[in-house]
Design a protein around this motif. Structure first.
Motif, mmCIF file in Angstrom:
data_model
loop_
_atom_site.group_PDB
_atom_site.id
_atom_site.type_symbol
_atom_site.label_atom_id
_atom_site.label_comp_id
_atom_site.label_asym_id
_atom_site.label_seq_id
_atom_site.Cartn_x
_atom_site.Cartn_y
_atom_site.Cartn_z
ATOM 1 N N ALA A 183 0.834 -1.208 0.000
ATOM 2 C CA ALA A 183 0.000 0.000 0.000
ATOM 3 C C ALA A 183 0.865 1.254 0.000
ATOM 4 O O ALA A 183 0.553 2.225 -0.696
ATOM 5 C CB ALA A 183 -0.944 -0.013 1.191
ATOM 6 N N GLU A 184 1.971 1.236 0.750
ATOM 7 C CA GLU A 184 2.882 2.398 0.761
ATOM 8 C C GLU A 184 3.463 2.646 -0.622
ATOM 9 O O GLU A 184 3.529 3.785 -1.082
ATOM 10 C CB GLU A 184 4.012 2.169 1.760
ATOM 11 C CG GLU A 184 3.597 2.287 3.198
ATOM 12 C CD GLU A 184 4.751 1.969 4.148
ATOM 13 O OE1 GLU A 184 5.929 2.122 3.748
ATOM 14 O OE2 GLU A 184 4.456 1.555 5.283
ATOM 15 N N ALA A 214 0.782 3.881 -3.058
ATOM 16 C CA ALA A 214 0.331 5.248 -2.767
ATOM 17 C C ALA A 214 1.124 6.269 -3.580
ATOM 18 O O ALA A 214 0.644 7.378 -3.820
ATOM 19 C CB ALA A 214 0.444 5.535 -1.275
ATOM 20 N N PRO A 231 -6.161 5.922 -6.589
ATOM 21 C CA PRO A 231 -6.683 4.675 -6.038
ATOM 22 C C PRO A 231 -6.206 3.420 -6.769
ATOM 23 O O PRO A 231 -6.011 3.432 -7.985
ATOM 24 C CB PRO A 231 -8.191 4.851 -6.189
ATOM 25 C CG PRO A 231 -8.337 5.728 -7.381
ATOM 26 C CD PRO A 231 -7.165 6.667 -7.352
ATOM 27 N N THR A 277 -11.273 -2.068 2.830
ATOM 28 C CA THR A 277 -9.818 -2.144 2.725
ATOM 29 C C THR A 277 -9.255 -3.419 3.340
ATOM 30 O O THR A 277 -8.041 -3.556 3.438
ATOM 31 C CB THR A 277 -9.163 -0.912 3.392
ATOM 32 O OG1 THR A 277 -9.591 -0.845 4.749
ATOM 33 C CG2 THR A 277 -9.522 0.367 2.657
ATOM 34 N N TRP A 279 -9.799 -2.158 -1.689
ATOM 35 C CA TRP A 279 -8.969 -1.008 -2.036
ATOM 36 C C TRP A 279 -7.639 -1.156 -1.308
ATOM 37 O O TRP A 279 -7.595 -1.129 -0.091
ATOM 38 C CB TRP A 279 -9.639 0.292 -1.616
ATOM 39 C CG TRP A 279 -10.879 0.578 -2.389
ATOM 40 C CD1 TRP A 279 -12.154 0.270 -2.029
ATOM 41 C CD2 TRP A 279 -10.964 1.228 -3.662
ATOM 42 N NE1 TRP A 279 -13.030 0.680 -3.004
ATOM 43 C CE2 TRP A 279 -12.325 1.275 -4.010
ATOM 44 C CE3 TRP A 279 -10.027 1.770 -4.515
ATOM 45 C CZ2 TRP A 279 -12.761 1.846 -5.195
ATOM 46 C CZ3 TRP A 279 -10.463 2.340 -5.703
ATOM 47 C CH2 TRP A 279 -11.819 2.374 -6.028
ATOM 48 N N CYS A 280 -6.560 -1.315 -2.047
ATOM 49 C CA CYS A 280 -5.235 -1.312 -1.443
ATOM 50 C C CYS A 280 -4.877 0.135 -1.127
ATOM 51 O O CYS A 280 -4.299 0.436 -0.089
ATOM 52 C CB CYS A 280 -4.221 -1.932 -2.400
ATOM 53 S SG CYS A 280 -2.615 -2.206 -1.653
ATOM 54 N N VAL A 281 -5.233 1.028 -2.042
ATOM 55 C CA VAL A 281 -5.118 2.474 -1.831
ATOM 56 C C VAL A 281 -6.506 3.049 -2.132
ATOM 57 O O VAL A 281 -6.926 3.067 -3.290
ATOM 58 C CB VAL A 281 -4.064 3.116 -2.759
ATOM 59 C CG1 VAL A 281 -3.977 4.612 -2.517
ATOM 60 C CG2 VAL A 281 -2.699 2.454 -2.580
ATOM 61 N N GLU A 311 -9.337 8.941 -2.431
ATOM 62 C CA GLU A 311 -9.504 10.015 -1.449
ATOM 63 C C GLU A 311 -10.525 11.055 -1.881
ATOM 64 O O GLU A 311 -11.275 11.569 -1.057
ATOM 65 C CB GLU A 311 -8.162 10.700 -1.183
ATOM 66 C CG GLU A 311 -7.179 9.821 -0.453
ATOM 67 C CD GLU A 311 -5.879 10.538 -0.169
ATOM 68 O OE1 GLU A 311 -5.792 11.773 -0.345
ATOM 69 O OE2 GLU A 311 -4.929 9.855 0.239
ATOM 70 N N CYS A 338 -4.708 7.834 -10.516
ATOM 71 C CA CYS A 338 -3.273 7.548 -10.519
ATOM 72 C C CYS A 338 -2.569 8.234 -11.681
ATOM 73 O O CYS A 338 -3.140 8.411 -12.757
ATOM 74 C CB CYS A 338 -3.047 6.043 -10.634
ATOM 75 S SG CYS A 338 -3.629 5.091 -9.225
#
Length: 182
Positions: free
Chosen positions: A85-86, A89, A94, A137, A144-146, A149, A155
């Motif tokens: 996820a990091e 991001a 998303p 999540t 959703w991994c990310v 928002e 992306c």
């Protein structure tokens, strides 16, 4: 003896009674934005309300890059969900994870027209994507991994392509020069 006012029903003791049905979490603004990719957004909202995922068309609100899980894991040098996820991001938008084998980065519409990577496919009009509830999540199912928002924050295709290339580089052995014995 307890005193009541007209605004308080008899027996009121300071907090509202629970509704007779379980409350469902409202779909976020991002969910409504996604659902509007359908002719009838209520179909997606109903699917999410029932705990399922909605099937949404690519090419209208977003295109999606379908990335093999092994490329993502190689690029992150990990299969740990929080580490992945990091890294994902960094895309700035998303990413949906199908834990069985794929990650789906939601990119701007018409990205498919300029997508050049042969390592991952960019899906657009004519393709459909399973989209989980915006607050889902947990990583046992489609999720959703990310998370998204904000509506329309998608992306960066360049960042997606760079991660794919990095993953491919990690999986591809270095070339060595072969010498014949003399």
């Amino acid at each position: 003896m307890m005193m009541t006012t007209p605004a308080q029903p008899a027996g009121f003791i300071g907090r509202a009674a629970a509704p007779p049905y379980p409350r469902k979490t409202p779909i976020a603004v991002t969910g409504v934005w996604l659902a509007e990719a359908l002719d009838d957004p209520a179909d997606a909202l109903a699917a999410w309300d029932d705990g399922s995922h909605a099937i949404l068309p690519a090419g209208w609100r977003f295109d999606t890059v379908r990335i093999p899980a092994e490329l993502v894991h190689a690029a992150a040098d990990s299969a740990i969900h929080s580490t992945l996820a990091e890294h994902l991001a960094d895309f700035g938008g998303p990413v949906i994870c199908d834990p069985a084998r794929w990650y789906y980065a939601l990119v701007p519409p018409q990205t498919s027209e300029t997508w050049a990577s042969g390592l991952a496919r960019c899906l657009s009009r004519g393709a459909w994507l399973g989209v989980p509830r915006t607050d889902l999540t947990e990583h046992a199912h489609l999720h959703w991994c990310v998370p998204m928002e904000y509506p329309a924050r998608l992306c960066d295709p360049g960042a997606v392509a760079a991660l794919i290339e990095r993953g491919h580089g990690q999986l591809t052995p270095e070339r060595t020069e072969f010498r014949h014995p003399r």
